[in-house]
Enzyme design. Structure first.
Site, PDB file in Angstrom:
ATOM      1  N   ASP A   1      -5.255  -4.452  14.542  1.00  0.00           N
ATOM      2  CA  ASP A   1      -4.131  -5.189  13.951  1.00  0.00           C
ATOM      3  C   ASP A   1      -2.917  -5.135  14.896  1.00  0.00           C
ATOM      4  O   ASP A   1      -1.834  -4.713  14.501  1.00  0.00           O
ATOM      5  CB  ASP A   1      -3.788  -4.563  12.596  1.00  0.00           C
ATOM      6  CG  ASP A   1      -2.880  -5.441  11.749  1.00  0.00           C
ATOM      7  OD1 ASP A   1      -2.833  -6.662  11.991  1.00  0.00           O
ATOM      8  OD2 ASP A   1      -2.216  -4.898  10.844  1.00  0.00           O
TER       9      ASP A   1
ATOM     10  N   LEU B   1       0.801  -1.212   0.000  1.00  0.00           N
ATOM     11  CA  LEU B   1       0.000   0.000   0.000  1.00  0.00           C
ATOM     12  C   LEU B   1       0.841   1.272   0.000  1.00  0.00           C
ATOM     13  O   LEU B   1       0.505   2.253  -0.667  1.00  0.00           O
ATOM     14  CB  LEU B   1      -0.924  -0.005   1.226  1.00  0.00           C
ATOM     15  CG  LEU B   1      -1.828   1.207   1.423  1.00  0.00           C
ATOM     16  CD1 LEU B   1      -2.803   1.326   0.257  1.00  0.00           C
ATOM     17  CD2 LEU B   1      -2.595   1.075   2.733  1.00  0.00           C
TER      18      LEU B   1
ATOM     19  N   LYS C   1       4.601   8.409   5.736  1.00  0.00           N
ATOM     20  CA  LYS C   1       3.964   7.277   5.060  1.00  0.00           C
ATOM     21  C   LYS C   1       3.365   7.786   3.755  1.00  0.00           C
ATOM     22  O   LYS C   1       2.461   8.639   3.776  1.00  0.00           O
ATOM     23  CB  LYS C   1       2.888   6.672   5.963  1.00  0.00           C
ATOM     24  CG  LYS C   1       2.200   5.428   5.406  1.00  0.00           C
ATOM     25  CD  LYS C   1       1.233   4.860   6.449  1.00  0.00           C
ATOM     26  CE  LYS C   1       0.521   3.622   5.939  1.00  0.00           C
ATOM     27  NZ  LYS C   1      -0.395   3.059   6.963  1.00  0.00           N
TER      28      LYS C   1
ATOM     29  N   GLN D   1       4.933   3.293   1.218  1.00  0.00           N
ATOM     30  CA  GLN D   1       6.302   3.258   1.716  1.00  0.00           C
ATOM     31  C   GLN D   1       6.393   4.190   2.905  1.00  0.00           C
ATOM     32  O   GLN D   1       5.722   5.221   2.958  1.00  0.00           O
ATOM     33  CB  GLN D   1       7.297   3.694   0.640  1.00  0.00           C
ATOM     34  CG  GLN D   1       7.492   2.694  -0.477  1.00  0.00           C
ATOM     35  CD  GLN D   1       8.586   3.123  -1.438  1.00  0.00           C
ATOM     36  OE1 GLN D   1       8.956   4.293  -1.489  1.00  0.00           O
ATOM     37  NE2 GLN D   1       9.110   2.184  -2.193  1.00  0.00           N
ATOM     38  N   VAL D   2       7.254   3.826   3.867  1.00  0.00           N
ATOM     39  CA  VAL D   2       7.459   4.652   5.055  1.00  0.00           C
ATOM     40  C   VAL D   2       8.908   5.119   5.070  1.00  0.00           C
ATOM     41  O   VAL D   2       9.826   4.297   5.063  1.00  0.00           O
ATOM     42  CB  VAL D   2       7.116   3.870   6.340  1.00  0.00           C
ATOM     43  CG1 VAL D   2       7.363   4.747   7.568  1.00  0.00           C
ATOM     44  CG2 VAL D   2       5.659   3.409   6.310  1.00  0.00           C
TER      45      VAL D   2
END
Length: 221
Positions: free
Chosen positions: A155, A7, A24, A9-10
Site C-alpha cells: 500500500d 480501523l 496505533k 486511531q493514531v
C-alpha cells in the site's frame, strides 16, 4: 494529536525515557464492523457466482476471499509489527530507505507502538542530491522486495511514504504482499520476454502463473 481511520486511531505520545512515539490503537468495534461488512460482501459474491457478466471478467469470490484474509491480518497489530521488522531487514542495503522502530514491549494485537518519524509527506521532499538518490533506491528496492525477498509493501501511496532525515520512511504495514520462489522466477521471466519482444514466451509465462490458481482456458487465452 490524533489521526482517525475506520480501523484505528493514531496518537502521539512520549515515553518515560523521553522517546517520542506514535501509538496505533484499534477501535473497540473495528472487528465486529469489519466482519459484518465482509459477510455482506461474501453474500454478494455467492449471488454473483455463475453470472456470465461477472465470470467473463473476474473471479469475484476469489477476490473477496483474498480481501477477507487481508483485512483479518490487518486487525492483528502483532502481525503488522512483524511486517515492519521484516521490512527493516529487506531494506538494510539501502541507506536512504527506512522504517520506524517498533516497541514490542508496549505492543499487543490491538495496540502498536512505534518510533515517531518527524518529516514531511514524500511529495513535499525538497529537491536535493539525497532525494534523487533516495528515489533511485526506492525503485530498486521494489525490484528487491518483489523479485528477491518475496515480501513487499502492498500500500505504498504518498500518505504511507514520509521524507525525514534525508530518507524515505515506509509507514503503515497493515497490508503486505508475499510471493513464493516459483512465482518470483516466473515474474522475473516477464521483463525478459518483453525485452526480447517474444510474445510466445510471455504467453507461456502468463499461463504458468495462472495455472497455479486453477485451470486455464488456454484456447480462450
Amino acid at each position: 494529536t490524533r489521526r482517525s481511520s475506520d480501523l484505528a486511531q493514531v496518537h502521539r505520545a512520549v515515553l518515560g525515557n523521553g522517546d517520542e512515539v506514535v501509538v496505533k490503537v484499534q477501535r473497540p468495534s473495528a472487528e465486529d464492523e469489519m466482519c459484518k461488512d465482509l459477510a455482506l460482501l461474501q453474500l454478494f459474491a455467492e449471488r454473483a457466482k455463475g453470472k456470465e457478466g461477472f465470470d467473463k471478467i473476474i473471479d469475484l469470490p476469489a477476490i473477496i476471499d483474498h480481501l477477507s484474509e487481508s483485512l483479518q491480518h490487518e486487525l492483528d497489530f502483532t502481525r503488522e509489527a512483524g511486517n515492519i521488522e521484516h521490512m527493516a531487514k529487506v531494506l538494510e542495503p539501502y541507506s536512504r530507505l527506512a522504517v520506524p522502530r517498533v516497541y514490542r514491549e508496549y505492543s499487543t494485537h490491538r495496540l502498536l507502538e512505534m518510533e515517531r518519524v518527524s518529516g514531511v509527506p514524500l511529495l513535499q521532499a525538497p529537491e536535493s542530491p539525497q532525494r534523487k538518490e533516495a528515489a533511485r533506491q526506492l525503485v530498486e528496492s521494489f525490484y528487491q522486495q518483489v523479485l528477491s525477498a518475496g515480501f513487499f509493501h502492498a500500500d505504498p501511496h504518498p500518505g504511507n511514504l514520509m521524507w525525514a532525515d534525508d530518507k524515505i520512511y515506509f509507514l503503515d504495514f497493515g497490508m503486505v504482499g508475499e510471493i513464493d520462489a516459483r512465482a518470483r522466477d516466473l515474474l522475473g521471466f516477464m521483463p525478459l520476454a518483453f525485452w526480447h519482444e517474444d510474445t510466445a514466451f510471455l504467453s507461456d509465462v502468463l499461463i504458468m502463473l495462472s495455472e497455479r490458481h486453477g485451470n486455464v482456458n488456454e484456447e480462450a487465452f
